[in-house]
Design a protein around this motif. Sequence first.
Motif, PDB file in Angstrom:
ATOM      1  N   GLN A 204      45.215  53.311  39.799  1.00 61.99           N
ATOM      2  CA  GLN A 204      44.744  52.096  39.124  1.00 61.99           C
ATOM      3  C   GLN A 204      43.792  52.386  37.950  1.00 61.99           C
ATOM      4  O   GLN A 204      43.879  51.737  36.909  1.00 61.99           O
TER       5      GLN A 204
ATOM      6  N   LEU B 230      38.362  44.262  35.724  1.00 65.81           N
ATOM      7  CA  LEU B 230      39.779  43.981  35.975  1.00 65.81           C
ATOM      8  C   LEU B 230      40.377  44.832  37.092  1.00 65.81           C
ATOM      9  O   LEU B 230      41.415  44.475  37.651  1.00 65.81           O
TER      10      LEU B 230
ATOM     11  N   ASN C  11      40.051  45.578  40.176  1.00 62.47           N
ATOM     12  CA  ASN C  11      40.395  45.103  41.518  1.00 62.47           C
ATOM     13  C   ASN C  11      41.246  43.828  41.499  1.00 62.47           C
ATOM     14  O   ASN C  11      41.332  43.123  42.515  1.00 62.47           O
ATOM     15  N   ASN C  12      41.879  43.547  40.365  1.00 57.40           N
ATOM     16  CA  ASN C  12      42.721  42.352  40.235  1.00 57.40           C
ATOM     17  C   ASN C  12      42.054  41.072  40.732  1.00 57.40           C
ATOM     18  O   ASN C  12      42.569  40.405  41.636  1.00 57.40           O
TER      19      ASN C  12
ATOM     20  N   SER D 273      40.732  37.191  41.097  1.00 56.73           N
ATOM     21  CA  SER D 273      41.432  35.935  40.812  1.00 56.73           C
ATOM     22  C   SER D 273      40.787  35.237  39.616  1.00 56.73           C
ATOM     23  O   SER D 273      41.376  34.340  39.030  1.00 56.73           O
TER      24      SER D 273
END
Length: 147
Positions: free
Chosen positions: A84, A119, A121-122, A124
């Motif tokens: 990632q 960003l 950790n994706n 919401s």
Amino acid sequence: MEHLGSGKSTLIKLILKEEEPTSGNIIINGKDTTYLKPSRVPYLRRSMGVVFQDFRLLPDKTVYDNVAYAMYIVRATGRHIRRQVPMVLSLVGLSQKAKMYPNELSGGEQQRVALARALVNNPSMLIADEPTRKLRPRNSVGYYDPS
Ligand SMILES: Nc1ncnc2c1ncn2[C@@H]1O[C@H](COP(=O)(O)OP(=O)(O)OP(=O)(O)O)[C@@H](O)[C@H]1O
Ligand SMILES: [Mg+2]
């Protein structure tokens, strides 16, 4: 809210429960955070990616490790981290600077590290304080920045 000192950074601190309102309530996704248990606060914070006005980078960690650390604290696997981190660094155009330290970067580059970390950790939701102030105009295309 383009005016200096109007309370933008304070609003973000209120959302993250770093500050408590003297009156009124903070409601996020329909949930009033006033009565949130202290033990739930880390989960609230992890659900959001935040780029702070002062970036809050860790000065003795490299660019790579600043971003990797955000994954480490949510107990991501080493394998997931190794996949990632290079991806988000590439996304913000900092692949070549992964081994550098924050104080070796320009203000705009530091801000992009903070963006990569927000960003990775994706989340919401992404909240960015003054996202364009330190960027070259070219890099801020797509934003309307009245200041
Ligand atoms: N810890 C604090 N204690 C008391 N007053 C504070 C504190 N932090 C900020 N303030 C005040 O609250 C007001 C809003 O500050 P805040 O940092 O939220 O503004 P801002 O909109 O983010 O400003 P800027 O555009 O300069 O970043 C300012 O007048 C500031 O002096
Ligand atoms: Mg501010």
